[in-house]
Design a protein around this motif. Structure first.
Motif, PDB file in Angstrom:
ATOM      1  N   VAL A   1       0.834  -1.200   0.000  1.00 55.59           N
ATOM      2  CA  VAL A   1       0.000   0.000   0.000  1.00 55.59           C
ATOM      3  C   VAL A   1       0.873   1.255   0.000  1.00 55.59           C
ATOM      4  O   VAL A   1       0.660   2.195  -0.776  1.00 55.59           O
ATOM      5  N   LEU A   2       1.869   1.281   0.867  1.00 55.53           N
ATOM      6  CA  LEU A   2       2.723   2.459   0.980  1.00 55.53           C
ATOM      7  C   LEU A   2       3.532   2.707  -0.287  1.00 55.53           C
ATOM      8  O   LEU A   2       3.890   3.850  -0.588  1.00 55.53           O
ATOM      9  N   SER A   3       3.800   1.656  -1.042  1.00 53.45           N
ATOM     10  CA  SER A   3       4.602   1.831  -2.257  1.00 53.45           C
ATOM     11  C   SER A   3       3.889   2.676  -3.303  1.00 53.45           C
ATOM     12  O   SER A   3       4.512   3.157  -4.251  1.00 53.45           O
ATOM     13  N   HIS A   4       2.571   2.874  -3.151  1.00 51.08           N
ATOM     14  CA  HIS A   4       1.809   3.689  -4.096  1.00 51.08           C
ATOM     15  C   HIS A   4       1.617   5.120  -3.601  1.00 51.08           C
ATOM     16  O   HIS A   4       0.932   5.920  -4.253  1.00 51.08           O
ATOM     17  N   VAL A   5       2.211   5.434  -2.461  1.00 55.70           N
ATOM     18  CA  VAL A   5       2.161   6.794  -1.930  1.00 55.70           C
ATOM     19  C   VAL A   5       3.330   7.582  -2.521  1.00 55.70           C
ATOM     20  O   VAL A   5       4.437   7.053  -2.633  1.00 55.70           O
TER      21      VAL A   5
ATOM     22  N   LEU B   1       9.364   0.889   8.126  1.00 57.20           N
ATOM     23  CA  LEU B   1       9.066   0.476   6.755  1.00 57.20           C
ATOM     24  C   LEU B   1       9.609   1.475   5.739  1.00 57.20           C
ATOM     25  O   LEU B   1      10.170   1.091   4.709  1.00 57.20           O
ATOM     26  N   VAL B   2       9.445   2.768   6.024  1.00 63.44           N
ATOM     27  CA  VAL B   2       9.930   3.791   5.103  1.00 63.44           C
ATOM     28  C   VAL B   2      11.461   3.795   5.062  1.00 63.44           C
ATOM     29  O   VAL B   2      12.056   4.048   4.011  1.00 63.44           O
ATOM     30  N   ASP B   3      12.092   3.499   6.176  1.00 63.71           N
ATOM     31  CA  ASP B   3      13.561   3.466   6.216  1.00 63.71           C
ATOM     32  C   ASP B   3      14.129   2.202   5.587  1.00 63.71           C
ATOM     33  O   ASP B   3      15.322   2.134   5.285  1.00 63.71           O
ATOM     34  N   CYS B   4      13.290   1.194   5.404  1.00 63.43           N
ATOM     35  CA  CYS B   4      13.762  -0.092   4.892  1.00 63.43           C
ATOM     36  C   CYS B   4      13.935  -0.042   3.378  1.00 63.43           C
ATOM     37  O   CYS B   4      13.160   0.585   2.658  1.00 63.43           O
ATOM     38  N   GLN B   5      14.949  -0.765   2.890  1.00 61.16           N
ATOM     39  CA  GLN B   5      15.201  -0.781   1.443  1.00 61.16           C
ATOM     40  C   GLN B   5      14.093  -1.434   0.647  1.00 61.16           C
ATOM     41  O   GLN B   5      13.826  -1.050  -0.493  1.00 61.16           O
ATOM     42  N   ALA B   6      13.434  -2.435   1.231  1.00 56.28           N
ATOM     43  CA  ALA B   6      12.472  -3.227   0.464  1.00 56.28           C
ATOM     44  C   ALA B   6      11.392  -2.359  -0.169  1.00 56.28           C
ATOM     45  O   ALA B   6      11.007  -2.567  -1.334  1.00 56.28           O
ATOM     46  N   LEU B   7      10.871  -1.403   0.581  1.00 54.32           N
ATOM     47  CA  LEU B   7       9.835  -0.513   0.056  1.00 54.32           C
ATOM     48  C   LEU B   7      10.337   0.243  -1.161  1.00 54.32           C
ATOM     49  O   LEU B   7       9.666   0.323  -2.200  1.00 54.32           O
ATOM     50  N   TRP B   8      11.534   0.803  -1.067  1.00 49.54           N
ATOM     51  CA  TRP B   8      12.060   1.644  -2.145  1.00 49.54           C
ATOM     52  C   TRP B   8      12.516   0.818  -3.340  1.00 49.54           C
ATOM     53  O   TRP B   8      12.475   1.303  -4.481  1.00 49.54           O
ATOM     54  N   LEU B   9      12.912  -0.433  -3.123  1.00 44.75           N
ATOM     55  CA  LEU B   9      13.255  -1.288  -4.254  1.00 44.75           C
ATOM     56  C   LEU B   9      12.028  -1.555  -5.111  1.00 44.75           C
ATOM     57  O   LEU B   9      12.114  -1.584  -6.346  1.00 44.75           O
ATOM     58  N   ASN B  10      10.871  -1.738  -4.469  1.00 49.21           N
ATOM     59  CA  ASN B  10       9.628  -1.915  -5.230  1.00 49.21           C
ATOM     60  C   ASN B  10       9.306  -0.663  -6.039  1.00 49.21           C
ATOM     61  O   ASN B  10       8.883  -0.744  -7.196  1.00 49.21           O
ATOM     62  N   ILE B  11       9.495   0.504  -5.417  1.00 50.13           N
ATOM     63  CA  ILE B  11       9.204   1.765  -6.102  1.00 50.13           C
ATOM     64  C   ILE B  11      10.179   1.993  -7.257  1.00 50.13           C
ATOM     65  O   ILE B  11       9.785   2.405  -8.357  1.00 50.13           O
TER      66      ILE B  11
ATOM     67  N   ALA C   1      11.858  -0.281  -9.015  1.00 55.07           N
ATOM     68  CA  ALA C   1      11.605  -1.223 -10.108  1.00 55.07           C
ATOM     69  C   ALA C   1      10.373  -0.830 -10.908  1.00 55.07           C
ATOM     70  O   ALA C   1      10.327  -1.039 -12.132  1.00 55.07           O
ATOM     71  N   ARG C   2       9.379  -0.224 -10.256  1.00 59.18           N
ATOM     72  CA  ARG C   2       8.146   0.139 -10.949  1.00 59.18           C
ATOM     73  C   ARG C   2       8.226   1.505 -11.623  1.00 59.18           C
ATOM     74  O   ARG C   2       7.858   1.664 -12.788  1.00 59.18           O
ATOM     75  N   ASP C   3       8.707   2.508 -10.898  1.00 64.56           N
ATOM     76  CA  ASP C   3       8.670   3.890 -11.396  1.00 64.56           C
ATOM     77  C   ASP C   3       9.921   4.310 -12.149  1.00 64.56           C
ATOM     78  O   ASP C   3       9.919   5.353 -12.805  1.00 64.56           O
TER      79      ASP C   3
END
Length: 295
Positions: free
Chosen positions: A37-41, A60-70, A72-74
Motif C-alpha cells: 500500500v505504501l509503495s503507491h504513496v 518500513l519507510v527506512d527499509c530498502q524493500a519498500l524503495w526497491l519496489n518503487i 523497479a516500478r517507477d
C-alpha cells in the motif's frame, strides 16, 4: 395461551442480524500488504508524513524493500543499472533510496536558478574590485533582455559559483562510484551590453573533503561587442569518473576589456550540470535484454 402468545411474539420479531466486523485498518495489515500500500504513496509524502506516523511506519519507510519496489516500478528504464550498485541492505543511513525516488536526479539540471530569473539567488558572486569578496548588490535584472540576468562590470572581473552536493541531490556513494554514470556540464554566454569581454568556465569534481579529483577549464573565451548576436556554448562530459566524487563545483568568470562609467557585462544564460547513465552501459543492458528475448 401463554405459550401461544410467546410464539406469536417470536414470530413478529425478526431474528437479530450479526454485527458487521470492524473494517481492517492500515495498522492491522500484515507487513507485506502495508508495504505494498505504501509503495503507491508519493515519495515526498512517505518521507515527509508517513515516516512520522508511528515507529512501524518509520521502519518500513527506512527499509530498502519498500524503495526497491518503487524503483523497479517507477524507474524501470534505470532499474537494470541501479540494481547492480545498490547500497548495502544494512546501510545505517535512512531513506538513501527514498531521496533518489523523491528528487529524481538522473537527467535533470542540478543547478539552482540556472537562467538567472531570480537574480543571483543560489549563486555565490565575487567581485575583483573588492578582492573577490562575496557581493549581494551587484546583480541586475534586465527585463528587455532575452537572457534575463547580467553581471555588472566596468573594467573588472566577476565570478559566480555553485557547489553541488551530489548525495544531497539524491545519489548514493555506490552509484557515484559504479563507473556507470557521467556528468555533463554546459554553459551559454552572450554579451548583452555591447562591450568586449572575456569569459571562462571552470568545473571541478571534488571528493568528500572537496579535494579536486578532475576538472574542466578551457582557455578564456573572448566575446566581442560587434559579434554579440553569437551565443557561444561551452560543454564537457566527465566520463570514467574516479571513485570518491561527491561534489561538483561550477564556476564562471568574466572580465570586461573596456572601462565604462556605466555598468556593463555579460549575461547569465542557461548553465547546466546533468548526471546521466553512460550510453555504453545502456547499450550493454539493451543488448542483454535483446539476447534474452531471442532465447
Amino acid at each position: 395461551m401463554g405459550a401461544s402468545a410467546s410464539r406469536n411474539w417470536l414470530v413478529g420479531v425478526s431474528a437479530l442480524e450479526p454485527e458487521p466486523e470492524e473494517a481492517l485498518g492500515l495498522g492491522q495489515l500484515p507487513t507485506e500488504l502495508l508495504e505494498m500500500v505504501l509503495s503507491h504513496v508519493p515519495p515526498h509524502v512517505l518521507l515527509g508524513r508517513c515516516r512520522r506516523v508511528c515507529r512501524r511506519w518509520r521502519d518500513l519507510v527506512d527499509c530498502q524493500a519498500l524503495w526497491l519496489n518503487i524503483l523497479a516500478r517507477d524507474h524501470a528504464a534505470l532499474w537494470p543499472v541501479l540494481r547492480t550498485c545498490l547500497p548495502p541492505a544494512d546501510d545505517p543511513r535512512p531513506c538513501v533510496l527514498g531521496r533518489f525516488c523523491e528528487l529524481r536526479p538522473i537527467g535533470r539540471n542540478l543547478l539552482r536558478n540556472p537562467k538567472g530569473e531570480e537574480g543571483f539567488l543560489k549563486w555565490t558572486v565575487l567581485s575583483s574590485e573588492d578582492g573577490w569578496a562575496a557581493e549581494e548588490e551587484n546583480s541586475e535584472v534586465i527585463p528587455s533582455a532575452y537572457m534575463l540576468t547580467s553581471f555588472l562590470s566596468a573594467y573588472r572581473g566577476y565570478h559566480k559559483k555553485q557547489v553541488l552536493d551530489l548525495e544531497k541531490e539524491g545519489f548514493w556513494p555506490e552509484l557515484l562510484d559504479s563507473g556507470k554514470i557521467e556528468i555533463c556540464v554546459s554553459d551559454w554566454r552572450k554579451d548583452q551590453q555591447r562591450t568586449d569581454c572575456i569569459y571562462q568556465l571552470t568545473v571541478r569534481l571534488l571528493d568528500a573533503n572537496q579535494a579536486i579529483l578532475d576538472h574542466f577549464s578551457p582557455l578564456p573565451f573572448p566575446i566581442w561587442k560587434w559579434r554579440n548576436s553569437v551565443s557561444p556554448r561551452v560543454s564537457h562530459v566527465f566520463s570514467n569518473l574516479k571513485k570518491g566524487v561527491r561534489f561538483v563545483s561550477f564556476e564562471c568568470c568574466t572580465w570586461d576589456l573596456e572601462f565604462r562609467n556605466e555598468q556593463y557585462g555579460i549575461s547569465v544564460t542557461n548553465s547546466s550540470v546533468i548526471v546521466q547513465i553512460l550510453e555504453a552501459t545502456i547499450r550493454k543492458f539493451l543488448h542483454q535484454i535483446y539476447r534474452l528475448l531471442l532465447l
